[in-house]
Design a protein around this motif. Structure first.
Motif, PDB file in Angstrom:
ATOM      1  N   SER A   1       0.828  -1.214   0.000  1.00 49.15           N
ATOM      2  CA  SER A   1       0.000   0.000   0.000  1.00 49.15           C
ATOM      3  C   SER A   1       0.858   1.259   0.000  1.00 49.15           C
ATOM      4  O   SER A   1       0.409   2.329  -0.430  1.00 49.15           O
ATOM      5  CB  SER A   1      -0.938   0.014   1.212  1.00 49.15           C
ATOM      6  OG  SER A   1      -0.215  -0.098   2.422  1.00 49.15           O
ATOM      7  N   ASN A   2       2.094   1.161   0.514  1.00 43.08           N
ATOM      8  CA  ASN A   2       3.103   2.213   0.362  1.00 43.08           C
ATOM      9  C   ASN A   2       2.588   3.597   0.769  1.00 43.08           C
ATOM     10  O   ASN A   2       2.745   4.577   0.053  1.00 43.08           O
ATOM     11  CB  ASN A   2       3.606   2.249  -1.089  1.00 43.08           C
ATOM     12  CG  ASN A   2       4.929   2.996  -1.210  1.00 43.08           C
ATOM     13  OD1 ASN A   2       5.694   3.066  -0.257  1.00 43.08           O
ATOM     14  ND2 ASN A   2       5.188   3.562  -2.383  1.00 43.08           N
ATOM     15  N   GLY A   3       1.943   3.669   1.930  1.00 46.68           N
ATOM     16  CA  GLY A   3       1.489   4.954   2.448  1.00 46.68           C
ATOM     17  C   GLY A   3       0.049   5.293   2.155  1.00 46.68           C
ATOM     18  O   GLY A   3      -0.539   6.154   2.814  1.00 46.68           O
ATOM     19  N   SER A   4      -0.546   4.664   1.158  1.00 42.48           N
ATOM     20  CA  SER A   4      -1.953   4.915   0.854  1.00 42.48           C
ATOM     21  C   SER A   4      -2.823   4.038   1.755  1.00 42.48           C
ATOM     22  O   SER A   4      -2.346   3.072   2.348  1.00 42.48           O
ATOM     23  CB  SER A   4      -2.255   4.620  -0.615  1.00 42.48           C
ATOM     24  OG  SER A   4      -2.035   3.257  -0.906  1.00 42.48           O
ATOM     25  N   ASP A   5      -4.113   4.385   1.882  1.00 38.49           N
ATOM     26  CA  ASP A   5      -5.018   3.609   2.729  1.00 38.49           C
ATOM     27  C   ASP A   5      -5.357   2.293   2.036  1.00 38.49           C
ATOM     28  O   ASP A   5      -5.981   2.278   0.976  1.00 38.49           O
ATOM     29  CB  ASP A   5      -6.285   4.424   3.002  1.00 38.49           C
ATOM     30  CG  ASP A   5      -7.183   3.769   4.034  1.00 38.49           C
ATOM     31  OD1 ASP A   5      -6.738   2.815   4.686  1.00 38.49           O
ATOM     32  OD2 ASP A   5      -8.334   4.213   4.190  1.00 38.49           O
ATOM     33  N   ALA A   6      -4.954   1.177   2.639  1.00 41.31           N
ATOM     34  CA  ALA A   6      -5.105  -0.132   1.991  1.00 41.31           C
ATOM     35  C   ALA A   6      -6.517  -0.680   2.070  1.00 41.31           C
ATOM     36  O   ALA A   6      -6.912  -1.496   1.234  1.00 41.31           O
ATOM     37  CB  ALA A   6      -4.133  -1.127   2.618  1.00 41.31           C
TER      38      ALA A   6
ATOM     39  N   ASP B   1     -10.707   0.087   2.564  1.00 39.27           N
ATOM     40  CA  ASP B   1     -11.855   0.997   2.589  1.00 39.27           C
ATOM     41  C   ASP B   1     -13.009   0.281   3.284  1.00 39.27           C
ATOM     42  O   ASP B   1     -13.563  -0.680   2.746  1.00 39.27           O
ATOM     43  CB  ASP B   1     -12.241   1.396   1.159  1.00 39.27           C
ATOM     44  CG  ASP B   1     -13.399   2.383   1.115  1.00 39.27           C
ATOM     45  OD1 ASP B   1     -13.980   2.692   2.189  1.00 39.27           O
ATOM     46  OD2 ASP B   1     -13.731   2.857   0.011  1.00 39.27           O
TER      47      ASP B   1
ATOM     48  N   ASN C   1      -6.096   5.008   8.527  1.00 39.35           N
ATOM     49  CA  ASN C   1      -5.177   4.807   7.408  1.00 39.35           C
ATOM     50  C   ASN C   1      -4.472   3.461   7.597  1.00 39.35           C
ATOM     51  O   ASN C   1      -3.476   3.354   8.302  1.00 39.35           O
ATOM     52  CB  ASN C   1      -4.150   5.943   7.354  1.00 39.35           C
ATOM     53  CG  ASN C   1      -3.308   5.898   6.092  1.00 39.35           C
ATOM     54  OD1 ASN C   1      -3.702   5.296   5.100  1.00 39.35           O
ATOM     55  ND2 ASN C   1      -2.157   6.534   6.126  1.00 39.35           N
TER      56      ASN C   1
ATOM     57  N   SER D   1      -2.517  -0.149   6.445  1.00 37.91           N
ATOM     58  CA  SER D   1      -1.464  -0.516   5.499  1.00 37.91           C
ATOM     59  C   SER D   1      -1.302  -2.029   5.416  1.00 37.91           C
ATOM     60  O   SER D   1      -1.502  -2.752   6.393  1.00 37.91           O
ATOM     61  CB  SER D   1      -0.140   0.121   5.901  1.00 37.91           C
ATOM     62  OG  SER D   1       0.266  -0.306   7.190  1.00 37.91           O
TER      63      SER D   1
END
Length: 242
Positions: free
Chosen positions: A84-89, A91, A234, A236
């Motif tokens: 996910s590299n910092g994005s929200d994995a 939802d 958030n 990951s």
């Protein structure tokens, strides 16, 4: 002239056949593989992988892991199955099981829900590395009433292969509150685990949230009302094959 040509051709064929059998040696008189690099210092240098030529080499005195891709190319680039590299994995709106509710008076005081799953196919026995950081909010009920009874709730998360057997990557938090003004906020369960995939095939990795509270001296029907809402922060994830 013709005799010399024939002799030269025979010598070339013989040498080629010998090389195919013995391999090629560099600093090695008796190569043991198709390419055998011998070195008294025990090191091999590839300029294409140094800090001047590779974006993935940070330089300095530290070392960096070397990988081999499906084509046999050597690289320093880290390529996991998913990162996910910092994005929200995660939802929560897309995860129907992201809310786990334990009703008051539950018989064993434990409720388990599947939060999400993913399928992975491998062509050999492998080890799957899983890293996760999953958020959770703890309330009395789905209406998000604050907990005020000063009694602890435990929230555990884990993975299973095909929904059975060993529980991998277990991580847990406890929460309680003494008034309706108690802080709720987001907690996070974090873990790294290595899952054995014993043979080629397709595997479903299932991620669970477990909520427990209210058991006193193993007395039944003492479950405390609890509602945990997962994946609201958030989150990951990282999946990598070995």
């Amino acid at each position: 002239m013709k005799k010399h040509y024939i002799k030269l051709l025979i010598w070339f064929v013989s040498t080629t056949a010998f090389s195919q059998v013995q391999g090629v040696g560099i600093n090695e008189d008796t190569p043991q593989q198709a390419l055998h690099l011998g070195s008294s210092s025990g090191t091999i240098r590839v300029d294409g992988l140094n800090d001047a030529n590779s974006l993935f080499n940070g330089g300095g005195a530290v070392t960096y892991p070397l990988f081999v891709d499906g084509a046999g190319n050597l690289t320093l680039e880290f390529k996991p199955i998913y990162n996910s590299n910092g994005s929200d994995a995660l939802d929560h709106a897309l995860l129907p099981g992201s809310v786990v509710t334990l009703p008051a008076g539950d018989n064993d005081g434990v409720m388990v829900g599947e939060l999400f799953n993913f399928t992975i196919a491998v062509n050999r026995a492998s080890i799957l590395e899983v890293k996760y950081n999953v958020s959770m909010d703890v309330f009395l009920n789905p209406a998000e009433t604050a907990i005020s009874d000063r009694r602890a709730r435990r929230v555990n998360t884990f993975f299973q292969v095909n929904g059975a057997g060993r529980k991998y990557g277990q991580s847990a938090k406890c929460y309680t509150g003494g008034s309706v003004d108690s802080e709720t906020g987001k907690l996070f369960n974090t873990s790294t685990s290595y899952i054995t995939l014993p043979a080629a095939g397709s595997y479903v990795i299932r991620f669970y949230g477990e909520v427990s509270s209210g058991i006193t001296n193993s007395t039944a029907n003492t479950g405390l009302a609890t509602c945990v809402k997962f994946a609201r922060g958030n989150d990951s994830l990282l999946f990598r094959l070995h």
